[in-house]
Design a protein around this motif. Sequence first.
Motif, PDB file in Angstrom:
ATOM      1  N   LEU A   1     105.712-139.556  37.054  1.00  0.00           N
ATOM      2  CA  LEU A   1     104.218-140.252  37.121  1.00  0.00           C
ATOM      3  C   LEU A   1     103.419-139.818  38.291  1.00  0.00           C
ATOM      4  N   ALA A   2     104.174-140.046  39.276  1.00  0.00           N
ATOM      5  CA  ALA A   2     103.486-139.593  40.672  1.00  0.00           C
ATOM      6  C   ALA A   2     102.798-138.294  40.850  1.00  0.00           C
ATOM      7  N   GLY A   3     103.745-137.430  40.196  1.00  0.00           N
ATOM      8  CA  GLY A   3     103.377-135.859  40.170  1.00  0.00           C
ATOM      9  C   GLY A   3     101.974-135.853  39.372  1.00  0.00           C
TER      10      GLY A   3
ATOM     11  N   LEU B   1     105.006-129.587  41.347  1.00  0.00           N
ATOM     12  CA  LEU B   1     104.169-129.798  40.519  1.00  0.00           C
ATOM     13  C   LEU B   1     103.859-128.586  39.418  1.00  0.00           C
ATOM     14  N   LEU B   2     104.047-127.661  39.658  1.00  0.00           N
ATOM     15  CA  LEU B   2     104.080-126.433  38.664  1.00  0.00           C
ATOM     16  C   LEU B   2     105.269-126.571  37.626  1.00  0.00           C
ATOM     17  N   SER B   3     106.454-126.883  38.064  1.00  0.00           N
ATOM     18  CA  SER B   3     107.470-127.288  37.123  1.00  0.00           C
ATOM     19  C   SER B   3     107.237-128.346  36.294  1.00  0.00           C
ATOM     20  N   LEU B   4     106.479-129.667  36.785  1.00  0.00           N
ATOM     21  CA  LEU B   4     105.954-130.624  36.035  1.00  0.00           C
ATOM     22  C   LEU B   4     104.885-130.089  35.071  1.00  0.00           C
ATOM     23  N   ALA B   5     104.111-129.114  35.344  1.00  0.00           N
ATOM     24  CA  ALA B   5     103.094-128.820  34.412  1.00  0.00           C
ATOM     25  C   ALA B   5     103.654-128.190  33.276  1.00  0.00           C
ATOM     26  N   MET B   6     105.112-127.704  33.179  1.00  0.00           N
ATOM     27  CA  MET B   6     105.693-127.351  32.168  1.00  0.00           C
ATOM     28  C   MET B   6     106.709-128.204  31.751  1.00  0.00           C
ATOM     29  N   GLY B   7     106.573-129.369  32.224  1.00  0.00           N
ATOM     30  CA  GLY B   7     107.488-130.507  32.078  1.00  0.00           C
ATOM     31  C   GLY B   7     107.658-131.368  30.239  1.00  0.00           C
ATOM     32  N   SER B   8     108.823-131.688  29.960  1.00  0.00           N
ATOM     33  CA  SER B   8     108.896-132.704  29.040  1.00  0.00           C
ATOM     34  C   SER B   8     109.800-133.996  29.644  1.00  0.00           C
ATOM     35  N   HIS B   9     109.064-134.451  30.503  1.00  0.00           N
ATOM     36  CA  HIS B   9     109.588-135.406  31.502  1.00  0.00           C
ATOM     37  C   HIS B   9     110.200-136.579  31.073  1.00  0.00           C
ATOM     38  N   SER B  10     110.960-137.329  31.893  1.00  0.00           N
ATOM     39  CA  SER B  10     111.597-138.515  31.477  1.00  0.00           C
ATOM     40  C   SER B  10     110.823-139.682  31.703  1.00  0.00           C
ATOM     41  N   GLY B  11     109.562-139.520  32.456  1.00  0.00           N
ATOM     42  CA  GLY B  11     109.028-140.801  32.765  1.00  0.00           C
ATOM     43  C   GLY B  11     109.342-141.370  33.891  1.00  0.00           C
ATOM     44  N   GLU B  12     110.092-140.936  34.652  1.00  0.00           N
ATOM     45  CA  GLU B  12     110.627-141.273  36.027  1.00  0.00           C
ATOM     46  C   GLU B  12     109.207-141.464  36.987  1.00  0.00           C
TER      47      GLU B  12
ATOM     48  N   GLY C   1     113.412-123.805  40.672  1.00  0.00           N
ATOM     49  CA  GLY C   1     113.481-124.717  41.813  1.00  0.00           C
ATOM     50  C   GLY C   1     113.683-126.076  41.898  1.00  0.00           C
ATOM     51  N   HIS C   2     113.061-126.661  40.735  1.00  0.00           N
ATOM     52  CA  HIS C   2     112.909-128.144  40.340  1.00  0.00           C
ATOM     53  C   HIS C   2     113.107-128.398  38.989  1.00  0.00           C
ATOM     54  N   PRO C   3     114.373-128.196  38.431  1.00  0.00           N
ATOM     55  CA  PRO C   3     114.471-128.430  37.241  1.00  0.00           C
ATOM     56  C   PRO C   3     114.264-129.742  36.566  1.00  0.00           C
ATOM     57  N   GLU C   4     114.541-130.867  37.477  1.00  0.00           N
ATOM     58  CA  GLU C   4     114.516-132.186  37.133  1.00  0.00           C
ATOM     59  C   GLU C   4     113.154-132.669  36.887  1.00  0.00           C
ATOM     60  N   MET C   5     112.069-131.979  37.602  1.00  0.00           N
ATOM     61  CA  MET C   5     110.868-132.255  37.333  1.00  0.00           C
ATOM     62  C   MET C   5     110.122-131.945  36.017  1.00  0.00           C
ATOM     63  N   ALA C   6     110.749-130.721  35.296  1.00  0.00           N
ATOM     64  CA  ALA C   6     110.391-130.525  33.917  1.00  0.00           C
ATOM     65  C   ALA C   6     111.222-131.287  32.947  1.00  0.00           C
ATOM     66  N   SER C   7     112.251-132.266  33.345  1.00  0.00           N
ATOM     67  CA  SER C   7     113.038-132.981  32.504  1.00  0.00           C
ATOM     68  C   SER C   7     113.352-134.257  33.088  1.00  0.00           C
ATOM     69  N   GLY C   8     114.595-134.460  33.763  1.00  0.00           N
ATOM     70  CA  GLY C   8     114.720-135.548  34.554  1.00  0.00           C
ATOM     71  C   GLY C   8     116.185-135.839  34.811  1.00  0.00           C
ATOM     72  N   ALA C   9     116.576-136.941  35.524  1.00  0.00           N
ATOM     73  CA  ALA C   9     117.793-136.958  36.025  1.00  0.00           C
ATOM     74  C   ALA C   9     118.749-136.930  34.851  1.00  0.00           C
TER      75      ALA C   9
END
Length: 356
Positions: free
Chosen positions: A115-117, A100-111, A251-259
Amino acid sequence: MFSSPLADAPAIREPRHVPVAHVTRGGVVEGVHHGSVVVLSGNGNGSSGNSNSNSDHGNGNGEVRFRLGDIEAACYPRSALKPLQAVAMVRAGLPLDGDLLSLAMGSHSGEERHLAGARRILELAGLSEDDLRNVPDLPYDPAVRDTWIREGRPASRLAQNCSGKHAAMLYLCRLNGWSSADYDDPDHPLQRLIAGVVEEFTGQRIARVSVDGCGTPLFAVSLHGLARAAARIATGAPGTPESRVADALRGHPEMASGAGRDTAALMRAVPGLLAKDGFEGVQIAALPDGSAVAVKIADGANRARVPVAAAALVLAGVEPRLLTAFAGEPTTGGGLPVGGVRPVAALDPSALPAPV
């Protein structure tokens, strides 16, 4: 805190970018990407093997090891600023860690995991998507976006790639008793706190404040200062906010970006690497020894950002074999590779094997 006074704000001027990558076809340079690159030395004694006159070997304490173009002009980091925003939020009491902290600095893909995070962070704050102040958008990833459209789903604030950051900002406002309706205002306590961290970590005054695409304040600093900030986060002592941020991102690079996103793949390929990209061709990366790189591609092209950043990491001491997959996409003719996007000679492109 820095023991010395902050440097003056970087100059606001037309950047003096130089060629950093060539697009070749059949042995001819067909296109040129301009930009700027800086590599900072770390605590080790490794050598980049670079003999270019632009190389400026330091003493292993964050000094400039290599520079190309204009690393002192003011520029907007765009989403490469997000690790600094996260440090500020953790300092102020944001209790998130890990994914969730990784997502907080993310430019995520919208997976769906993104969204759940973001929903989970909002639930912790006792809020909903309606409280977000980012702009509604479709998912960033093309495949995810196509599926979204086929299903008839409209643009939403949750799908917009900065929703994790905005949700975290709302959560922190609730925890600290700050107003939440204006958390994106530059004069809000949260944004003033972030501005202070940006200046502290870059070591320089902010040159200008604008608005990022998602609606939050955006601070202009130099590419050099941005690299310093990345190095400081990557070398944070255990238990510090910067260490928590670095651990979450690594530890969670895909949460800050995406697959399948290149910055996540870069962190998976290089042990201990911290990396974050930003729109308009910005890339930062830093190693646990404090070596750091920052790249700005003048035309914002992703096809140049990745190979230039990879070449800069080789100059920072990363083994070239780890970066083979990031050497640059090929140009094709008749369905066959006839050239590619390659860093200029000053960045020693021969250190990066071409993809098979």
